[in-house]
Design a protein around this motif. Structure first.
Motif, PDB file in Angstrom:
ATOM      1  N   VAL A 105       4.108   0.582  16.541  1.00  0.00           N
ATOM      2  CA  VAL A 105       2.882   0.874  16.867  1.00  0.00           C
ATOM      3  C   VAL A 105       2.807   0.070  15.122  1.00  0.00           C
ATOM      4  CG1 VAL A 105       3.199   3.850  16.504  1.00  0.00           C
ATOM      5  CG2 VAL A 105       3.650   2.623  14.508  1.00  0.00           C
ATOM      6  N   ASP A 106       1.306  -0.187  15.197  1.00  0.00           N
ATOM      7  CA  ASP A 106       1.186  -1.624  13.930  1.00  0.00           C
ATOM      8  C   ASP A 106      -0.437  -1.708  12.904  1.00  0.00           C
ATOM      9  OD1 ASP A 106       0.270  -3.423  17.037  1.00  0.00           O
ATOM     10  OD2 ASP A 106      -1.483  -2.214  17.448  1.00  0.00           O
ATOM     11  N   TYR A 107       0.162  -0.140  12.784  1.00  0.00           N
ATOM     12  CA  TYR A 107      -0.046  -0.211  10.780  1.00  0.00           C
ATOM     13  C   TYR A 107      -0.542   1.268  11.083  1.00  0.00           C
ATOM     14  CZ  TYR A 107      -4.981   0.637  12.027  1.00  0.00           C
ATOM     15  OH  TYR A 107      -6.099   1.583  12.747  1.00  0.00           O
ATOM     16  N   TRP A 108      -0.425   1.667   9.719  1.00  0.00           N
ATOM     17  CA  TRP A 108      -0.858   2.953   8.616  1.00  0.00           C
ATOM     18  C   TRP A 108      -1.687   2.861   7.558  1.00  0.00           C
ATOM     19  CZ3 TRP A 108       1.964   7.389   8.035  1.00  0.00           C
ATOM     20  CH2 TRP A 108       3.677   7.934   7.096  1.00  0.00           C
ATOM     21  N   THR A 109      -2.846   3.579   6.972  1.00  0.00           N
ATOM     22  CA  THR A 109      -2.906   3.916   5.854  1.00  0.00           C
ATOM     23  C   THR A 109      -2.664   4.078   5.070  1.00  0.00           C
ATOM     24  OG1 THR A 109      -4.703   5.374   5.566  1.00  0.00           O
ATOM     25  CG2 THR A 109      -5.713   3.143   7.029  1.00  0.00           C
ATOM     26  N   ASN A 110      -0.818   4.726   4.993  1.00  0.00           N
ATOM     27  CA  ASN A 110      -0.655   5.902   4.176  1.00  0.00           C
ATOM     28  C   ASN A 110       0.506   5.316   3.809  1.00  0.00           C
ATOM     29  OD1 ASN A 110      -2.044   7.552   7.234  1.00  0.00           O
ATOM     30  ND2 ASN A 110      -2.839   7.791   5.399  1.00  0.00           N
ATOM     31  N   GLY A 111       0.481   4.009   3.259  1.00  0.00           N
ATOM     32  CA  GLY A 111       1.940   3.942   2.703  1.00  0.00           C
ATOM     33  C   GLY A 111       1.780   4.421   0.844  1.00  0.00           C
ATOM     34  N   TRP A 112       2.609   4.899   0.903  1.00  0.00           N
ATOM     35  CA  TRP A 112       2.463   5.452  -1.003  1.00  0.00           C
ATOM     36  C   TRP A 112       3.450   4.751  -1.733  1.00  0.00           C
ATOM     37  CZ3 TRP A 112       0.812   9.817  -3.843  1.00  0.00           C
ATOM     38  CH2 TRP A 112       0.169  10.445  -3.381  1.00  0.00           C
ATOM     39  N   PHE A 113       3.743   3.839  -2.475  1.00  0.00           N
ATOM     40  CA  PHE A 113       4.960   2.849  -3.237  1.00  0.00           C
ATOM     41  C   PHE A 113       4.528   2.631  -4.878  1.00  0.00           C
ATOM     42  CE2 PHE A 113       4.341   1.319   1.593  1.00  0.00           C
ATOM     43  CZ  PHE A 113       5.511   1.408   1.866  1.00  0.00           C
ATOM     44  N   PRO A 114       5.824   2.850  -5.435  1.00  0.00           N
ATOM     45  CA  PRO A 114       7.126   3.183  -4.328  1.00  0.00           C
ATOM     46  C   PRO A 114       7.301   4.611  -3.937  1.00  0.00           C
ATOM     47  CG  PRO A 114       7.242   3.325  -7.276  1.00  0.00           C
ATOM     48  CD  PRO A 114       5.855   3.147  -6.830  1.00  0.00           C
ATOM     49  N   ASN A 115       7.116   5.081  -3.916  1.00  0.00           N
ATOM     50  CA  ASN A 115       7.477   6.765  -3.788  1.00  0.00           C
ATOM     51  C   ASN A 115       7.803   6.615  -1.779  1.00  0.00           C
ATOM     52  OD1 ASN A 115       7.607   9.124  -3.466  1.00  0.00           O
ATOM     53  ND2 ASN A 115       5.831   9.714  -2.573  1.00  0.00           N
ATOM     54  N   HIS A 116       7.898   5.448  -1.517  1.00  0.00           N
ATOM     55  CA  HIS A 116       8.211   5.492  -0.036  1.00  0.00           C
ATOM     56  C   HIS A 116       9.420   5.205   0.394  1.00  0.00           C
ATOM     57  CE1 HIS A 116       4.416   7.344   1.850  1.00  0.00           C
ATOM     58  NE2 HIS A 116       5.164   8.625   1.394  1.00  0.00           N
ATOM     59  N   ASP A 117       9.595   3.765  -0.942  1.00  0.00           N
ATOM     60  CA  ASP A 117      10.532   2.860  -0.654  1.00  0.00           C
ATOM     61  C   ASP A 117      11.697   3.332  -0.506  1.00  0.00           C
ATOM     62  OD1 ASP A 117       9.187   1.067  -1.662  1.00  0.00           O
ATOM     63  OD2 ASP A 117       9.700   0.646  -3.764  1.00  0.00           O
ATOM     64  N   SER A 118      12.590   4.781  -0.840  1.00  0.00           N
ATOM     65  CA  SER A 118      13.455   4.974  -0.212  1.00  0.00           C
ATOM     66  C   SER A 118      13.549   5.586   0.937  1.00  0.00           C
ATOM     67  CB  SER A 118      13.945   6.813  -0.947  1.00  0.00           C
ATOM     68  OG  SER A 118      13.448   6.976  -0.904  1.00  0.00           O
ATOM     69  N   GLN A 119      12.838   5.641   2.108  1.00  0.00           N
ATOM     70  CA  GLN A 119      12.645   5.741   3.705  1.00  0.00           C
ATOM     71  C   GLN A 119      12.369   4.791   4.637  1.00  0.00           C
ATOM     72  OE1 GLN A 119      10.073   9.195   4.190  1.00  0.00           O
ATOM     73  NE2 GLN A 119       9.826   9.557   1.352  1.00  0.00           N
ATOM     74  N   LEU A 120      12.450   3.955   3.474  1.00  0.00           N
ATOM     75  CA  LEU A 120      12.522   1.820   4.506  1.00  0.00           C
ATOM     76  C   LEU A 120      13.594   1.968   5.036  1.00  0.00           C
ATOM     77  CD1 LEU A 120      10.312   0.010   2.626  1.00  0.00           C
ATOM     78  CD2 LEU A 120       9.550   1.559   3.965  1.00  0.00           C
TER      79      LEU A 120
END
Length: 342
Positions: free
Chosen positions: A81-96
């Motif tokens: 996929v190319d992108y999404w608008t729903n990144g939450w940082f640093p909350n999503h850092d652990s899921q990268l």
């Protein structure tokens, strides 16, 4: 004199034609874009707005794939996929995934410092039982008041599996030793909150996790219907540790204390995109860099969705209305995007 006037007329016409051509430039023509979208519908509006912007730039944009966070981050790094608008940082850092930033990157800010998260309790029960913290749910009378299924634990409307907040809530249950006191309800969040709202309207207690922007804190207003409560102390997870200072906040309306220890990092909401896609599409990249919304705009749209306007057609209508109200801003974003492609 007549010749001079004629030359001026020709020049004006040429300038107008050039301006019209520039406003109609389609730098994305012939390019198919593969967006993704979060599984929480409070993030659908910004996705639809960005998709519309790319379409106006000439891109052929596929319907978005609804993906859980970890799957999206793997997919965008791989280029599936190319992108999404729903990144939450640093909350999503652990899921990268490992090496994520070799192939993908954050782009701009949908809402800088817009991601507020925490636990709320119905105000009448908070006052009746003097609840100001998760720690209060160790008390037998509090557990009993919030026990909906008779298992001896207080029921918390929490996060579905795969969401970033699920990891943090699980961390809290462990480090505060609340596993025997609180039962996590992990079904569909929308269904869980609809049930909680019904319970509250019937005079019952509510205990739930939520975030902003979200319709929940418009239906159950902090300070009037519910109160934000503290975690017992700030014990960050490994992923939260670098942003520990963003977990205690002052000036929150409806908070049990001020400042309040939320236990969640206040996050930036950002677009995340594949680097190769951005490199090949400077117009799309520039539009994403320019794109930003106010929390009020998102909250207003989220509330309308919760009141029944949640079909794809409804969301498209909300996009139309937002663009109409913000035409100058919208056109500025598009102009900058077109200029980047020249």
């Amino acid at each position: 004199m007549r010749l001079h006037h004629a030359l001026l007329t020709i020049l004006c016409v040429a300038l107008l034609a050039t301006s019209a051509m520039a406003s109609d430039m389609k730098p994305g023509e012939g390019v198919t874009v593969k967006p993704a979208r979060a599984t929480w519908n409070t993030g659908f509006f910004q996705e639809a707005l960005v998709r519309r912007g790319l379409e106006e730039l000439g891109y052929d944009v596929d319907r978005p794939k609804d993906l859980q966070n970890p799957i999206f981050y793997k997919s965008v790094a791989l280029g599936d996929v190319d992108y999404w608008t729903n990144g939450w940082f640093p909350n999503h850092d652990s899921q990268l995934p490992r090496g994520f930033y070799d192939d993908a990157q954050k782009v701009g800010y949908v809402v800088k410092a817009g991601g507020l998260q925490g636990y709320l309790v119905s105000k009448r029960e908070a006052e009746k039982y003097n609840i100001t913290s998760l720690d209060d749910f160790r008390r037998p009378e509090v557990k009993k008041a919030f026990d909906q299924n008779g298992d001896g634990k207080a029921d918390l409307t929490a996060c579905p599996p795969g969401w970033g907040c699920e990891n943090v809530i699980s961390h809290h249950m462990k480090v505060y030793d609340l596993g025997d006191d609180i039962n996590l309800i992990k079904a569909s969040y929308e269904a869980g909150m609809a049930s909680a709202l019904g319970t509250y309207k019937s005079g019952g207690p509510v205990f739930f996790y939520t975030w902003a922007p979200n319709w929940t804190i418009f239906k159950l207003k902090p300070g009037k219907d519910v109160v934000w409560i503290n975690v017992p102390e700030i014990i960050p997870s490994e992923a939260q540790a670098p942003a520990k200072d963003r977990m205690t906040v002052s000036g929150i309306e409806g908070a049990a204390t001020d400042p309040i220890k939320l236990g969640f990092v206040v996050s930036d909401i950002q677009i995340v995109a594949n680097k190769e896609f951005l490199k090949k599409n400077p117009a799309a990249k520039t539009f994403m860099e320019e794109f930003t919304l106010s929390l009020n705009d998102i909250n207003e749209q989220n509330t309308r969705m919760n009141e029944g306007e949640k079909s794809e057609r409804d969301i498209a209508k909300h996009v139309d209305e937002w663009i109409a109200k913000n035409k100058q801003t919208w056109n500025t974003w598009l102009t900058k995007a077109r200029n980047a492609a020249k």
